[in-house]
Motif scaffolding. Structure first.
Motif, PDB file in Angstrom:
ATOM      1  N   UNK A 162     -10.171  -2.202  -6.572  1.00  0.00           N
ATOM      2  CA  UNK A 162     -11.466  -1.618  -6.215  1.00  0.00           C
ATOM      3  C   UNK A 162     -12.468  -2.702  -5.826  1.00  0.00           C
ATOM      4  N   UNK A 163     -12.461  -3.799  -6.569  1.00  0.00           N
ATOM      5  CA  UNK A 163     -13.426  -4.857  -6.316  1.00  0.00           C
ATOM      6  C   UNK A 163     -13.221  -5.546  -4.978  1.00  0.00           C
ATOM      7  N   UNK A 164     -11.955  -5.865  -4.660  1.00  0.00           N
ATOM      8  CA  UNK A 164     -11.735  -6.562  -3.388  1.00  0.00           C
ATOM      9  C   UNK A 164     -11.945  -5.630  -2.199  1.00  0.00           C
ATOM     10  N   UNK A 165     -11.756  -4.338  -2.420  1.00  0.00           N
ATOM     11  CA  UNK A 165     -12.009  -3.387  -1.320  1.00  0.00           C
ATOM     12  C   UNK A 165     -13.461  -3.519  -0.854  1.00  0.00           C
ATOM     13  N   UNK A 166     -14.363  -3.637  -1.807  1.00  0.00           N
ATOM     14  CA  UNK A 166     -15.763  -3.806  -1.450  1.00  0.00           C
ATOM     15  C   UNK A 166     -16.037  -5.153  -0.815  1.00  0.00           C
ATOM     16  N   UNK A 167     -15.447  -6.212  -1.367  1.00  0.00           N
ATOM     17  CA  UNK A 167     -15.712  -7.553  -0.853  1.00  0.00           C
ATOM     18  C   UNK A 167     -15.121  -7.786   0.529  1.00  0.00           C
ATOM     19  N   UNK A 168     -14.011  -7.123   0.838  1.00  0.00           N
ATOM     20  CA  UNK A 168     -13.313  -7.374   2.105  1.00  0.00           C
ATOM     21  C   UNK A 168     -13.679  -6.398   3.215  1.00  0.00           C
ATOM     22  N   UNK A 169     -14.536  -5.451   2.908  1.00  0.00           N
ATOM     23  CA  UNK A 169     -14.898  -4.464   3.930  1.00  0.00           C
ATOM     24  C   UNK A 169     -15.518  -5.132   5.155  1.00  0.00           C
ATOM     25  N   UNK A 170     -16.364  -6.111   4.929  1.00  0.00           N
ATOM     26  CA  UNK A 170     -17.077  -6.744   6.046  1.00  0.00           C
ATOM     27  C   UNK A 170     -16.144  -7.459   7.012  1.00  0.00           C
ATOM     28  N   UNK A 171     -14.998  -7.973   6.528  1.00  0.00           N
ATOM     29  CA  UNK A 171     -14.074  -8.660   7.424  1.00  0.00           C
ATOM     30  C   UNK A 171     -13.032  -7.717   8.013  1.00  0.00           C
ATOM     31  N   UNK A 172     -13.133  -6.427   7.669  1.00  0.00           N
ATOM     32  CA  UNK A 172     -12.251  -5.434   8.260  1.00  0.00           C
ATOM     33  C   UNK A 172     -10.877  -5.341   7.633  1.00  0.00           C
ATOM     34  N   UNK A 173     -10.724  -5.821   6.396  1.00  0.00           N
ATOM     35  CA  UNK A 173      -9.433  -5.748   5.712  1.00  0.00           C
ATOM     36  C   UNK A 173      -9.344  -4.455   4.909  1.00  0.00           C
ATOM     37  N   UNK A 174      -8.355  -3.648   5.240  1.00  0.00           N
ATOM     38  CA  UNK A 174      -8.128  -2.390   4.532  1.00  0.00           C
ATOM     39  C   UNK A 174      -7.366  -2.673   3.241  1.00  0.00           C
ATOM     40  N   UNK A 175      -7.729  -2.022   2.144  1.00  0.00           N
ATOM     41  CA  UNK A 175      -7.081  -2.234   0.845  1.00  0.00           C
ATOM     42  C   UNK A 175      -6.544  -0.903   0.327  1.00  0.00           C
ATOM     43  N   UNK A 176      -5.237  -0.878   0.063  1.00  0.00           N
ATOM     44  CA  UNK A 176      -4.567   0.316  -0.441  1.00  0.00           C
ATOM     45  C   UNK A 176      -4.059   0.067  -1.851  1.00  0.00           C
ATOM     46  N   UNK A 177      -4.452   0.904  -2.795  1.00  0.00           N
ATOM     47  CA  UNK A 177      -3.938   0.862  -4.154  1.00  0.00           C
ATOM     48  C   UNK A 177      -2.791   1.841  -4.310  1.00  0.00           C
ATOM     49  N   UNK A 178      -1.715   1.409  -4.962  1.00  0.00           N
ATOM     50  CA  UNK A 178      -0.511   2.224  -5.129  1.00  0.00           C
ATOM     51  C   UNK A 178      -0.290   2.470  -6.615  1.00  0.00           C
ATOM     52  N   UNK A 179      -0.092   3.744  -6.979  1.00  0.00           N
ATOM     53  CA  UNK A 179      -0.034   4.132  -8.393  1.00  0.00           C
ATOM     54  C   UNK A 179       1.214   4.965  -8.674  1.00  0.00           C
ATOM     55  N   UNK A 180       2.397   4.335  -8.666  1.00  0.00           N
ATOM     56  CA  UNK A 180       3.627   5.087  -8.902  1.00  0.00           C
ATOM     57  C   UNK A 180       3.860   5.404 -10.367  1.00  0.00           C
ATOM     58  N   UNK A 181       4.690   6.415 -10.570  1.00  0.00           N
ATOM     59  CA  UNK A 181       5.253   6.680 -11.879  1.00  0.00           C
ATOM     60  C   UNK A 181       6.583   5.942 -11.999  1.00  0.00           C
ATOM     61  N   UNK A 182       7.524   6.456 -12.798  1.00  0.00           N
ATOM     62  CA  UNK A 182       8.802   5.762 -12.971  1.00  0.00           C
ATOM     63  C   UNK A 182       9.599   5.696 -11.665  1.00  0.00           C
ATOM     64  N   UNK A 183      10.108   4.511 -11.371  1.00  0.00           N
ATOM     65  CA  UNK A 183      10.897   4.274 -10.160  1.00  0.00           C
ATOM     66  C   UNK A 183      12.264   3.752 -10.583  1.00  0.00           C
ATOM     67  N   UNK A 184      13.291   4.123  -9.845  1.00  0.00           N
ATOM     68  CA  UNK A 184      14.666   3.786 -10.198  1.00  0.00           C
ATOM     69  C   UNK A 184      14.984   2.352  -9.802  1.00  0.00           C
ATOM     70  N   UNK A 185      14.483   1.419 -10.603  1.00  0.00           N
ATOM     71  CA  UNK A 185      14.688  -0.011 -10.393  1.00  0.00           C
ATOM     72  C   UNK A 185      15.204  -0.636 -11.680  1.00  0.00           C
ATOM     73  N   UNK A 186      15.519  -1.930 -11.626  1.00  0.00           N
ATOM     74  CA  UNK A 186      15.928  -2.633 -12.846  1.00  0.00           C
ATOM     75  C   UNK A 186      14.823  -2.561 -13.894  1.00  0.00           C
TER      76      UNK A 186
END
Length: 247
Positions: A162-186
């Motif tokens: 959330x914090x970097x989304x605000x700081x990077x808005x001026x330079x045009x960098x889009x920030x996506x947060x990903x919030x998965x549940x359990x994933x079939x990995x090691x």
């Protein structure tokens, strides 16, 4: 809208699980080049060999600031940073079996993430803005005591996002947060819940990125918990608080 075709991406923790799935999904979406990063470059050999020069291995420990800074100096053509690397020790917060677990998780899942965004944000800005994808977790929003220290580290990752989304808005960098549940990995092998294949998660994340979304819950468990949190967050907290660490 974020265009992936023809772009250059960096994926951390790319040697297995969701990271490997991200590399393959990016190539399928038309990425021109993917830097695949891992602490042990030999674990990337099969992935590199399978993709005719479009996958470039990078030795990278995200907790090592000097190594991260050196990588940012080299990878100057970057359009997209996917911060996937993370660790989980599956410890509670009180009387953990491993007393160093919480510190190790915070070093990777928060401070390592901070190292990456501090080093690579200027690179993205110089290339027109681009995008950053941060792999957090549904436990960023509600703690599971069975993995309490991991939950805390992922809550910190969510706040950072959330914090970097605000700081990077001026330079045009889009920030996506990903919030998965359990994933079939090691990493997810110890979780006794229904798990989503990594490829499904990677595809959902890239679809959300291309659509210009800021948050994505890429699997049924995460989507259900997110809806429940919006309806009654305290009820969800009471439910998850019953999932206690192993005795």
């Amino acid at each position: 809208m974020i265009e992936l075709n023809g772009k250059t991406a960096l994926v951390t923790g790319a040697n297995r699980g969701i990271g490997k799935a991200f590399v393959e999904a990016l190539l399928a979406a038309g990425a021109a080049k993917v830097y695949a990063a891992a602490r042990k470059p030999e674990t990337l050999e099969a992935l590199v060999e399978a993709h005719d020069g479009r996958v470039v291995p990078v030795t990278l420990d995200i907790t090592d600031r000097e190594q991260v800074a050196a990588a940012a100096d080299r990878l100057t053509d970057l359009d997209l940073l996917i911060n996937n690397a993370g660790i989980a020790h599956f410890e509670g917060l009180l009387a953990p079996r491993n007393p160093d677990a919480a510190r190790a998780e915070m070093e990777t899942n928060y401070f390592g993430l901070l190292n990456m965004v501090q080093a690579f944000a200027p690179v993205l800005g110089a290339n027109g803005g681009g995008a950053i994808v941060n792999l957090a977790s549904i436990v960023s929003h509600v703690s599971f005591p069975a993995l309490g220290s991991y939950s805390a580290s992922k809550a910190a990752a969510h706040s950072l996002t959330q914090g970097i989304r605000g700081e990077l808005k001026a330079q045009g960098t889009h920030v996506l947060g990903v919030y998965p549940g359990p994933v079939d990995t090691d990493m997810g092998a110890a979780v006794e819940m229904e798990k989503t294949p990594p490829a499904v998660v990677a595809k959902a994340v890239l679809d959300a990125l291309e659509a210009g979304e800021e948050d994505v819950y890429p699997d049924p468990t995460a989507q259900h918990l997110h809806r429940s949190l919006m309806e009654d967050a305290k009820a969800v907290e009471r439910e998850t608080s019953a999932m206690l660490p192993a005795a």
